[in-house]
Design an enzyme around this catalytic site. Structure first.
Site, PDB file in Angstrom:
ATOM      1  N   GLY A  36      42.263  35.746  48.953  1.00 38.79           N
ATOM      2  CA  GLY A  36      42.303  34.578  49.913  1.00 38.79           C
ATOM      3  C   GLY A  36      43.641  34.379  50.349  1.00 38.79           C
ATOM      4  CE1 TYR A 149      38.923  38.063  30.349  1.00 39.33           C
ATOM      5  CE2 TYR A 149      38.966  37.276  28.412  1.00 39.33           C
ATOM      6  CZ  TYR A 149      39.468  37.375  29.538  1.00 39.33           C
ATOM      7  OH  TYR A 149      40.748  36.887  29.721  1.00 39.33           O
TER       8      TYR A 149
END
Length: 251
Positions: A36, A149
């Site tokens: 972003g 994970y």
């Protein structure tokens, strides 16, 4: 400390933003990478030193190459790499799809591998380099409902240790920092999931998560950045997985 050229991945929020702030405050030039651009610009505006905003996706080989090339074009080779980009996903192992498994490996293991592979030649040639990968305390223990994970973070710690052994005599250090539960946007999603699963309030879930750590609270991003800066500042710390978990794993 001599001013260095630093690249921080995952720099738009949380631990990455705190590491960028610590590096900038120490006098280093800091390139900020995340997907972003707007969030990166917001972080850059808060830093006291020179910054370079380089939007990119660490899971894309081409994007990683373009990021390093852009830093080299503006300032020169990356001398300090702090890899903070990462994410988690909670699912029982038997409910974890192939796509979810691959997503965790791509982001938490393959991405740091590619960044290390790209950064190391310039560092070893110069006789100086500092690499820190933000892993997790689950790089050192198993934990339920996060098999993908956990496996990816175990792999990241193994990657760090292998790389450190390869370059130990070159002036380059490679370390991992292994946080526990940190007060970040990623943890907020974990808290929300706990609240939903246990039918309790968000604040109760936050307190419950904090109490899993002996200090009885969430770790702050700045506390993780402190450990990162310890690795950046020392030429004798290498091949380590430094826990920042409030005493949960004593190793």
């Amino acid at each position: 400390m001599t001013s260095r050229i630093a690249l921080v991945t995952g720099a738009s929020a949380g631990i990455g933003a705190s590491c960028a702030a610590a590096l900038s405050a120490a006098g280093h030039r800091v390139a900020l990478m995340a997907r972003g651009e707007s969030a990166l610009q917001t972080v850059a505006a808060t830093l006291p030193g020179q910054t370079l905003v380089v939007p990119g996706d660490v899971t894309s080989r081409d994007s990683v190459e373009a990021t390093f090339a852009q830093v080299e074009q503006h300032w020169g080779p990356v001398e300090v790499l702090v890899h903070c980009a990462g994410s988690g996903a909670s699912k029982p192992l038997v409910d974890t799809s192939d796509d979810q498994w691959q997503q965790m490996l791509d982001l938490n293991l393959t991405a740091p591998f590619r960044c290390l592979r790209r950064a190391l030649p310039g560092m070893t040639s110069a006789g100086f380099g500092r690499i820190v990968v933000v892993a997790s305390v689950v790089a050192k223990r198993g934990e339920s409902r996060v098999a993908a994970y956990t496996a990816s973070k175990h792999g990241a710690l193994g990657l760090v240790r292998a790389a450190a052994a390869e370059v130990a005599r070159t002036g380059v250090t490679v370390n991992a920092v292994c946080p526990g539960y940190v007060d970040t946007p990623m943890t907020e999603s974990t808290i929300s999931a706990i609240a939903s699963r246990k039918d309790i309030s968000h604040e109760q879930a936050r307190e419950l998560l904090g109490c899993r750590q002996p200090i009885g609270r969430l770790v702050t991003p700045d506390e993780v950045a402190d450990a990162v800066m310890l690795c950046v500042g020392s030429g004798a710390i290498t091949g380590q997985g430094i826990n920042v978990d409030g005493g949960a794993v004593q190793s």
